[in-house]
Write a protein that holds these residues in place. Structure first.
Motif, short mmCIF file in Angstrom:
data_model
loop_
_atom_site.label_atom_id
_atom_site.label_comp_id
_atom_site.label_asym_id
_atom_site.label_seq_id
_atom_site.Cartn_x
_atom_site.Cartn_y
_atom_site.Cartn_z
N VAL A 1 31.89 -139.57 27.72
CA VAL A 1 32.25 -139.14 29.08
C VAL A 1 31.73 -137.73 29.33
CG1 VAL A 1 34.21 -138.42 30.52
CG2 VAL A 1 34.35 -140.54 29.23
N HIS A 2 31.23 -137.50 30.56
CA HIS A 2 30.98 -136.12 31.01
C HIS A 2 32.05 -135.79 32.04
CE1 HIS A 2 29.17 -132.40 32.08
NE2 HIS A 2 28.04 -132.64 31.44
N ALA A 3 32.85 -134.77 31.76
CA ALA A 3 33.93 -134.35 32.67
C ALA A 3 33.32 -133.61 33.87
CB ALA A 3 34.89 -133.45 31.92
N PHE B 1 32.08 -131.21 28.37
CA PHE B 1 32.29 -130.41 29.59
C PHE B 1 31.70 -129.03 29.37
CE2 PHE B 1 35.84 -130.53 26.67
CZ PHE B 1 36.06 -129.20 26.40
N HIS B 2 31.41 -128.36 30.50
CA HIS B 2 30.94 -126.98 30.47
C HIS B 2 32.19 -126.13 30.62
CE1 HIS B 2 27.21 -128.82 32.67
NE2 HIS B 2 27.44 -129.37 31.50
N ALA B 3 32.52 -125.36 29.60
CA ALA B 3 33.89 -124.82 29.50
C ALA B 3 34.20 -123.67 30.45
CB ALA B 3 34.16 -124.38 28.06
N PRO C 1 33.16 -129.28 23.99
CA PRO C 1 32.51 -128.25 24.80
C PRO C 1 31.01 -128.27 24.52
CG PRO C 1 33.77 -127.25 23.01
CD PRO C 1 34.10 -128.71 23.01
N GLU C 2 30.23 -128.10 25.60
CA GLU C 2 28.78 -128.29 25.51
C GLU C 2 28.06 -126.94 25.45
OE1 GLU C 2 27.49 -130.94 28.61
OE2 GLU C 2 25.45 -130.16 28.60
N THR C 3 26.94 -126.92 24.75
CA THR C 3 26.06 -125.74 24.82
C THR C 3 25.42 -125.76 26.22
OG1 THR C 3 24.15 -126.94 23.95
CG2 THR C 3 25.55 -125.80 22.34
N SER D 1 18.09 -129.34 25.61
CA SER D 1 17.36 -128.82 26.77
C SER D 1 18.03 -127.57 27.32
CB SER D 1 17.26 -129.91 27.83
OG SER D 1 16.77 -131.09 27.23
N HIS D 2 19.35 -127.53 27.24
CA HIS D 2 20.07 -126.32 27.66
C HIS D 2 19.73 -125.13 26.75
CE1 HIS D 2 23.57 -128.32 30.09
NE2 HIS D 2 22.46 -128.22 30.79
N LEU D 3 19.62 -125.38 25.46
CA LEU D 3 19.27 -124.28 24.54
C LEU D 3 17.91 -123.71 24.94
CD1 LEU D 3 20.23 -125.71 21.01
CD2 LEU D 3 21.60 -124.28 22.52
N MET E 1 25.05 -135.39 21.71
CA MET E 1 23.89 -134.58 22.12
C MET E 1 23.37 -135.00 23.49
SD MET E 1 21.88 -134.89 18.51
CE MET E 1 22.55 -136.54 18.25
N HIS E 2 22.75 -134.04 24.16
CA HIS E 2 22.06 -134.30 25.43
C HIS E 2 20.61 -133.85 25.30
CE1 HIS E 2 25.95 -133.82 28.06
NE2 HIS E 2 25.90 -134.98 27.44
N ILE E 3 19.74 -134.55 26.02
CA ILE E 3 18.34 -134.12 26.09
C ILE E 3 17.72 -134.61 27.40
CG2 ILE E 3 17.35 -136.13 24.89
CD1 ILE E 3 15.47 -134.06 23.47
N CYS F 1 20.32 -139.32 27.21
CA CYS F 1 19.17 -138.86 27.98
C CYS F 1 19.61 -138.54 29.41
CB CYS F 1 18.09 -139.94 27.99
SG CYS F 1 16.72 -139.49 29.04
N GLU F 2 19.43 -137.29 29.82
CA GLU F 2 19.86 -136.83 31.15
C GLU F 2 18.68 -136.63 32.09
OE1 GLU F 2 22.13 -133.25 30.25
OE2 GLU F 2 23.97 -134.36 30.67
N SER F 3 17.53 -137.20 31.74
CA SER F 3 16.35 -137.02 32.58
C SER F 3 16.49 -137.86 33.85
CB SER F 3 15.11 -137.42 31.78
OG SER F 3 14.38 -138.42 32.44
ZN LIG Z 1 26.59 -131.18 30.68
#
Ligand SMILES: [Zn+2]
Length: 281
Positions: free
Chosen positions: A66-68, A106-108, A145-147, A177-179, A214-216, A257-259
């Motif tokens: 899940v993405h909050a 989530f993005h904290a 919590p996400e980077t 990708s966020h990093l 992970m996300h990319i 994959c968030e593309s």
């Molecule tokens: Zn996110």
């Protein structure tokens, strides 16, 4: 070797009916392994639907995360905004758990101009409250919590790892990708990805790598970090180097994959991953 599942952030584009259940079935047809339910505006799913989603996901053998909602700031200076943020994470965690999801990311928080350690303590306090409430409800979903993608946002690798060390039931979500975007172009070589994974192993143990969320995606960025997501091949994101580092470090879990190309890029990731895993194929 632990199993790495690759899937999409939300319902695949080629799904005819726009429902999570249809999306799960489509992922199975495509041969992908997982789906993130994108509750990023708000949590609209109701309990009866979540129960059906769980059944379909079990039948189709698709693992769920899940993405909050994005509207979360556990470091807001307004108490009611912190409270609302905690409620949004809780709601996503509750519906996610009913749907059988393993993990909620989530993005904290935002730093504002606050002292970094004060921000950390504010986030930690809220996450401990959230964890306690979920534990009391018997909800074992992992809090992740996400980077994050911008230097104004709380969420460096050390911050996320420290939360994971200090709060049982909290684990990292690493967005490669966020990093890359946050650092305005760093984190795009095998060595850098490998360093991140070795740091996780040193701090949290190999078990954290065996079940990593992970996300990319491709990503456009500048001095302020993330601008927007791009298709992998339309960006400079060295996804092959990410995949090599995942293989060499025995990483399993969920690679979402968030593309904007969702399933096309998820399939590109999976084909590349399998080719790197078995070069003679
Ligand atoms: Zn996110």
């Amino acid at each position: 070797m632990s199993k790495l599942l690759i899937g999409t952030a939300g319902i695949p584009i080629s799904t005819e009916a726009r429902s999570s259940q249809a999306g799960i079935k489509r992922l199975r047809e495509l041969g992908l392994g997982c789906m993130e339910m994108e509750f990023v505006r708000s949590v609209q799913m109701k309990e009866p639907t979540a129960k059906k989603v769980k059944e379909v996901a079990l039948d189709e053998e698709i693992s769920l995360t899940v993405h909050a909602p994005y509207y979360v700031n556990l470091n807001s200076h307004e108490d009611e905004k912190v409270l609302a943020s905690k409620e949004r994470i809780l709601k996503a965690a509750r519906i996610g758990f009913i749907a059988g999801a393993s993990s909620v990311t989530f993005h904290a928080a935002f730093y504002h101009t606050d002292d970094r350690d004060e921000v950390y303590q504010n986030v930690k306090r809220s996450l401990m409250d959230i964890r306690q409430i979920l534990d009391d409800e018997g909800n074992t979903i992992q809090l992740r919590p996400e980077t994050t993608g911008a230097p104004s946002q709380f969420g460096t690798v050390p911050e996320i790892v420290r939360l994971s060390r200090e709060i049982p039931g909290v684990f990292p979500c690493v967005d490669f990708s966020h990093l890359h975007a946050r650092s305005n172009g760093e984190y795009n070589t095998y060595e850098e990805f490998n360093n991140v994974l070795e740091y996780l192993r040193a701090e949290l143990g190999q078990v954290a790598l065996e079940q990593l969320h992970m996300h990319i995606s491709g990503i456009d960025y500048g001095a302020k970090g993330e601008k927007k997501h791009l298709a992998l091949e339309e960006s400079d994101m060295a996804y092959q180097e990410v995949l090599k580092a995942l293989i060499d470090n025995g990483v399993g879990g969920w690679l979402i994959c968030e593309s904007p190309e969702l399933e096309n890029d998820a399939l590109l990731l999976m084909e590349t991953y399998l080719r790197l895993l078995n070069p003679q194929r």
